[in-house]
Motif scaffolding. Sequence first.
Motif, PDB file in Angstrom:
ATOM      1  N   ASP A 217       0.840  -1.197   0.000  1.00 18.89           N
ATOM      2  CA  ASP A 217       0.000   0.000   0.000  1.00 18.89           C
ATOM      3  C   ASP A 217       0.878   1.251   0.000  1.00 18.89           C
ATOM      4  O   ASP A 217       0.520   2.265  -0.606  1.00 18.89           O
ATOM      5  N   ASN A 218       1.993   1.164   0.710  1.00 19.34           N
ATOM      6  CA  ASN A 218       2.969   2.253   0.748  1.00 19.34           C
ATOM      7  C   ASN A 218       4.366   1.665   0.655  1.00 19.34           C
ATOM      8  O   ASN A 218       4.586   0.485   0.978  1.00 19.34           O
ATOM      9  N   ILE A 219       5.311   2.493   0.226  1.00 15.68           N
ATOM     10  CA  ILE A 219       6.677   2.028  -0.019  1.00 15.68           C
ATOM     11  C   ILE A 219       7.657   3.002   0.618  1.00 15.68           C
ATOM     12  O   ILE A 219       7.496   4.220   0.507  1.00 15.68           O
ATOM     13  N   VAL A 220       8.655   2.457   1.291  1.00 12.59           N
ATOM     14  CA  VAL A 220       9.778   3.239   1.806  1.00 12.59           C
ATOM     15  C   VAL A 220      11.035   2.775   1.084  1.00 12.59           C
ATOM     16  O   VAL A 220      11.321   1.571   1.040  1.00 12.59           O
ATOM     17  N   ILE A 221      11.759   3.701   0.493  1.00 12.85           N
ATOM     18  CA  ILE A 221      13.021   3.382  -0.173  1.00 12.85           C
ATOM     19  C   ILE A 221      14.170   3.895   0.685  1.00 12.85           C
ATOM     20  O   ILE A 221      14.222   5.078   1.029  1.00 12.85           O
ATOM     21  N   ILE A 222      15.064   2.972   1.048  1.00 14.25           N
ATOM     22  CA  ILE A 222      16.230   3.295   1.874  1.00 14.25           C
ATOM     23  C   ILE A 222      17.488   3.132   1.033  1.00 14.25           C
ATOM     24  O   ILE A 222      17.635   2.151   0.302  1.00 14.25           O
ATOM     25  N   ASP A 223      18.392   4.091   1.133  1.00 12.30           N
ATOM     26  CA  ASP A 223      19.681   3.975   0.465  1.00 12.30           C
ATOM     27  C   ASP A 223      20.736   4.618   1.356  1.00 12.30           C
ATOM     28  O   ASP A 223      20.506   5.689   1.928  1.00 12.30           O
ATOM     29  N   HIS A 224      21.864   3.945   1.501  1.00 17.58           N
ATOM     30  CA  HIS A 224      22.939   4.435   2.373  1.00 17.58           C
ATOM     31  C   HIS A 224      22.410   4.742   3.776  1.00 17.58           C
ATOM     32  O   HIS A 224      22.826   5.710   4.413  1.00 17.58           O
ATOM     33  N   GLY A 225      21.487   3.893   4.246  1.00 16.97           N
ATOM     34  CA  GLY A 225      20.991   4.009   5.606  1.00 16.97           C
ATOM     35  C   GLY A 225      19.966   5.097   5.844  1.00 16.97           C
ATOM     36  O   GLY A 225      19.549   5.304   6.981  1.00 16.97           O
ATOM     37  N   GLN A 226      19.541   5.799   4.794  1.00 14.77           N
ATOM     38  CA  GLN A 226      18.591   6.903   4.948  1.00 14.77           C
ATOM     39  C   GLN A 226      17.344   6.659   4.107  1.00 14.77           C
ATOM     40  O   GLN A 226      17.406   6.048   3.034  1.00 14.77           O
ATOM     41  N   VAL A 227      16.208   7.160   4.590  1.00 19.46           N
ATOM     42  CA  VAL A 227      14.985   7.133   3.797  1.00 19.46           C
ATOM     43  C   VAL A 227      15.080   8.220   2.735  1.00 19.46           C
ATOM     44  O   VAL A 227      15.211   9.402   3.048  1.00 19.46           O
ATOM     45  N   ILE A 228      15.039   7.818   1.468  1.00 19.33           N
ATOM     46  CA  ILE A 228      15.132   8.804   0.391  1.00 19.33           C
ATOM     47  C   ILE A 228      13.787   9.042  -0.280  1.00 19.33           C
ATOM     48  O   ILE A 228      13.636  10.006  -1.040  1.00 19.33           O
ATOM     49  N   ALA A 229      12.805   8.186  -0.003  1.00 16.92           N
ATOM     50  CA  ALA A 229      11.464   8.396  -0.549  1.00 16.92           C
ATOM     51  C   ALA A 229      10.479   7.531   0.212  1.00 16.92           C
ATOM     52  O   ALA A 229      10.820   6.446   0.695  1.00 16.92           O
ATOM     53  N   HIS A 230       9.255   8.025   0.335  1.00 14.18           N
ATOM     54  CA  HIS A 230       8.210   7.323   1.088  1.00 14.18           C
ATOM     55  C   HIS A 230       6.862   7.739   0.527  1.00 14.18           C
ATOM     56  O   HIS A 230       6.566   8.918   0.428  1.00 14.18           O
ATOM     57  N   GLY A 231       6.050   6.773   0.134  1.00 14.95           N
ATOM     58  CA  GLY A 231       4.723   7.092  -0.380  1.00 14.95           C
ATOM     59  C   GLY A 231       4.117   5.924  -1.127  1.00 14.95           C
ATOM     60  O   GLY A 231       4.658   4.817  -1.125  1.00 14.95           O
ATOM     61  N   THR A 232       2.985   6.143  -1.764  1.00 14.60           N
ATOM     62  CA  THR A 232       2.389   5.128  -2.611  1.00 14.60           C
ATOM     63  C   THR A 232       3.213   5.006  -3.886  1.00 14.60           C
ATOM     64  O   THR A 232       4.058   5.858  -4.190  1.00 14.60           O
ATOM     65  N   GLU A 233       2.942   3.961  -4.645  1.00 14.52           N
ATOM     66  CA  GLU A 233       3.657   3.798  -5.911  1.00 14.52           C
ATOM     67  C   GLU A 233       3.428   5.001  -6.823  1.00 14.52           C
ATOM     68  O   GLU A 233       4.369   5.515  -7.446  1.00 14.52           O
ATOM     69  N   ALA A 234       2.194   5.473  -6.887  1.00 14.41           N
ATOM     70  CA  ALA A 234       1.882   6.628  -7.733  1.00 14.41           C
ATOM     71  C   ALA A 234       2.633   7.871  -7.270  1.00 14.41           C
ATOM     72  O   ALA A 234       3.129   8.657  -8.088  1.00 14.41           O
ATOM     73  N   GLU A 235       2.725   8.060  -5.953  1.00 13.35           N
ATOM     74  CA  GLU A 235       3.439   9.226  -5.422  1.00 13.35           C
ATOM     75  C   GLU A 235       4.930   9.154  -5.726  1.00 13.35           C
ATOM     76  O   GLU A 235       5.559  10.170  -6.028  1.00 13.35           O
ATOM     77  N   LEU A 236       5.495   7.951  -5.673  1.00 13.70           N
ATOM     78  CA  LEU A 236       6.914   7.799  -5.993  1.00 13.70           C
ATOM     79  C   LEU A 236       7.170   8.055  -7.468  1.00 13.70           C
ATOM     80  O   LEU A 236       8.199   8.650  -7.834  1.00 13.70           O
ATOM     81  N   VAL A 237       6.254   7.614  -8.313  1.00 13.81           N
ATOM     82  CA  VAL A 237       6.391   7.884  -9.739  1.00 13.81           C
ATOM     83  C   VAL A 237       6.416   9.380  -9.997  1.00 13.81           C
ATOM     84  O   VAL A 237       7.221   9.894 -10.791  1.00 13.81           O
ATOM     85  N   ASN A 238       5.557  10.110  -9.302  1.00 10.78           N
ATOM     86  CA  ASN A 238       5.498  11.570  -9.487  1.00 10.78           C
ATOM     87  C   ASN A 238       6.761  12.273  -9.017  1.00 10.78           C
ATOM     88  O   ASN A 238       7.057  13.394  -9.444  1.00 10.78           O
ATOM     89  N   LEU A 239       7.529  11.600  -8.135  1.00  7.13           N
ATOM     90  CA  LEU A 239       8.771  12.207  -7.655  1.00  7.13           C
ATOM     91  C   LEU A 239       9.831  12.276  -8.739  1.00  7.13           C
ATOM     92  O   LEU A 239      10.692  13.165  -8.728  1.00  7.13           O
ATOM     93  N   VAL A 240       9.788  11.338  -9.676  1.00  3.78           N
ATOM     94  CA  VAL A 240      10.879  11.248 -10.643  1.00  3.78           C
ATOM     95  C   VAL A 240      10.486  11.714 -12.036  1.00  3.78           C
ATOM     96  O   VAL A 240      11.320  11.728 -12.936  1.00  3.78           O
TER      97      VAL A 240
END
Length: 312
Positions: free
Chosen positions: A203-226
Amino acid sequence: MTTGLVVTGLTKKFGTQVAVDNVSFTVAPGTVLGLLGPNGAGKSTTINMITGLLNKTSGRVELFGENLTPTNTAIRRRFGVVPQELAIFDDLSAAENVRYFGGLYGLRGTALKTAVTRALAVVDLTDHANQRPATFSGGMQRRLNIAMAIVHQPDLLFMDEPTVGIDPQSRNYILTAIEKMRANGMTVVYTSHYMEEVERLADNIVIIDHGQVIAHGTEAELVNLVTDAKQVTIVVNHADQLELAAITAIAGVQQATLHEQNLQLVLDVASNPLNQVLMTLIDQGVAVDSIDQPKLDLETVFLNLTGRNLRD
């Protein structure tokens, strides 16, 4: 709204190395959170701190409104953990494995027997209850591991890459079981190397890279980020009548090219000029055979945000 899990400022240091850096996110009850990140990004370390398998350097974890501490045993009974590595006793039968873990959670007698039967049924291992896991396929062992984690019917289930290296049939059993558990109100935190699983479940996704949260939201919201644009391909008839300049003049059309019968467009998402494009084609006497709007998938989003593939 009541929250199932609240993680605030979670940090883990190994000497001078910061493995997890101020990670914060929330998970609503009855939802699935997909936790994504390249290898070494800090996903498993984050889960191990949340579940108490690893001491945190700093931060706070609340489960259903209560602070999760090493001494809060009551709240710990409300979650289950499916670890990356199998945690199975080979010299016990499948049912005995599940029964053992049910006993650790305080189940006894008829309640324990019922719980074991229910947990094995969820992962479709009822017919194999009296067999030892040494005779199981890798996928069946993974499913048994899940039954052991849900025998006490936890409110929150952590699943750390539960489908790695298994057959497609077992993978589908597991994904279907998760969907059923969510439908029954269970909250799930799910890490995976398979993007299509997260797309199906989360339902929601958290993307972690290098130990930090770099994005958090629904799939649609993450698509809109990029991306602030979308690609559209229109297959047309009478392409010789098409006046490309009139299409490119429409506000919101960032790019328009014609390759034989294919009109390829890049459109601004905010203004969404597709309807005006279609009206212009009609005015020009150009018939539309089909419209294709390829979806920007989560893999592409992930690569854009991290600069790395999920398995890097």
